[in-house]
Design an enzyme around this catalytic site. Sequence first.
Site, PDB file in Angstrom:
ATOM      1  N   MET A  63       6.327 -31.763 -20.444  1.00  0.00           N
ATOM      2  CA  MET A  63       5.206 -30.508 -20.507  1.00  0.00           C
ATOM      3  C   MET A  63       4.701 -29.844 -20.127  1.00  0.00           C
ATOM      4  O   MET A  63       3.684 -29.136 -20.197  1.00  0.00           O
ATOM      5  CB  MET A  63       4.541 -31.515 -21.707  1.00  0.00           C
ATOM      6  CG  MET A  63       5.555 -31.927 -22.659  1.00  0.00           C
ATOM      7  SD  MET A  63       6.753 -31.319 -23.594  1.00  0.00           S
ATOM      8  CE  MET A  63       5.228 -30.698 -24.959  1.00  0.00           C
TER       9      MET A  63
ATOM     10  N   ILE B 292       5.013 -25.916 -17.616  1.00  0.00           N
ATOM     11  CA  ILE B 292       4.978 -24.789 -17.044  1.00  0.00           C
ATOM     12  C   ILE B 292       5.678 -24.764 -15.964  1.00  0.00           C
ATOM     13  O   ILE B 292       4.460 -24.724 -15.278  1.00  0.00           O
ATOM     14  CB  ILE B 292       5.219 -23.833 -17.866  1.00  0.00           C
ATOM     15  CG1 ILE B 292       4.402 -23.140 -19.288  1.00  0.00           C
ATOM     16  CG2 ILE B 292       4.879 -22.057 -16.903  1.00  0.00           C
ATOM     17  CD1 ILE B 292       3.634 -22.083 -19.700  1.00  0.00           C
ATOM     18  N   LEU B 293       7.492 -24.791 -15.352  1.00  0.00           N
ATOM     19  CA  LEU B 293       7.112 -24.837 -13.943  1.00  0.00           C
ATOM     20  C   LEU B 293       7.347 -23.068 -13.455  1.00  0.00           C
ATOM     21  O   LEU B 293       7.672 -22.378 -14.360  1.00  0.00           O
ATOM     22  CB  LEU B 293       8.664 -24.810 -14.047  1.00  0.00           C
ATOM     23  CG  LEU B 293       9.128 -26.483 -13.714  1.00  0.00           C
ATOM     24  CD1 LEU B 293      10.182 -27.195 -14.480  1.00  0.00           C
ATOM     25  CD2 LEU B 293       8.328 -27.599 -13.384  1.00  0.00           C
TER      26      LEU B 293
ATOM     27  N   HIS C  66      15.401 -27.865 -25.986  1.00  0.00           N
ATOM     28  CA  HIS C  66      13.525 -27.011 -27.175  1.00  0.00           C
ATOM     29  C   HIS C  66      14.487 -27.824 -28.519  1.00  0.00           C
ATOM     30  O   HIS C  66      15.415 -26.997 -28.878  1.00  0.00           O
ATOM     31  CB  HIS C  66      14.302 -25.818 -27.097  1.00  0.00           C
ATOM     32  CG  HIS C  66      13.402 -25.402 -27.198  1.00  0.00           C
ATOM     33  ND1 HIS C  66      11.592 -25.328 -26.305  1.00  0.00           N
ATOM     34  CD2 HIS C  66      12.877 -24.089 -28.157  1.00  0.00           C
ATOM     35  CE1 HIS C  66      10.681 -24.357 -27.342  1.00  0.00           C
ATOM     36  NE2 HIS C  66      11.416 -24.113 -28.664  1.00  0.00           N
TER      37      HIS C  66
END
Length: 216
Positions: free
Chosen positions: A86, A88-89, A105
């Site tokens: 969970m 964001i990279l 997703h």
Amino acid sequence: MQNIVILISGRGSNLQALLEARLPGRVAAVISSRADASGLSIAHRHGIAATTIAHTAHASREQFDAALALEIERHQPDLVVLAGFMRILSDDFVRRFEGRLMNIHPSLLPAFPGMHTHRQALAAGVKLHGCTVHFVTPALDGGPIVIQSAVPVYPDDTEQHLAERVLAEEHVIYPQAVRWFLEGRLRLNAAGRVVLDGEQRKSTAMRAPTLDVARA
Ligand code: GRF
């Protein structure tokens, strides 16, 4: 044998589906962004090394991503699988693993990126919903699609019922996509297109379980 590293943040049902799929690869490690992720005990039960890199222990996204990348690299992965991860990279992280970084997703992308996808689907009144496995690129939930599965949305659906119907499909298509990759049948080419069995496609596969048209 190829090495897989699986990243989680919570429940771990996709992790479990992957572990039970008898994939032609070795799950070298499971890494969680949260110490309380119940997926960690699934990893332990399967005898897989599981660690936590807590995002709360790092001052910035870049520092967290750097620590995460270091831990991942220790296992020399051929494939990094985001299974309910969970965070964001950062673009740097994604580029470092591009072509060997996959995500699932819970929507038929490009519809409903981001959070609360089932709620979004119900609010939009769509008749079909589903899930998508894609390679990860810097565009959030926007990477090249590998496989999708569609489920019907019924008039009397709740968010929870819809989520359960979609999740059952996630557990089918994620192991499928990972298997293709490990078998050398699936890759991302230099142009950023998905190649399955030597054929370049925009979107490689669609699964449509029997739709109960009478109810829909
Ligand atoms: C799944 O719905 C997945 O599509 C999304 O997060 C959820 C994770 O569930 N990215 P689980 O932890 O695999 O049970």
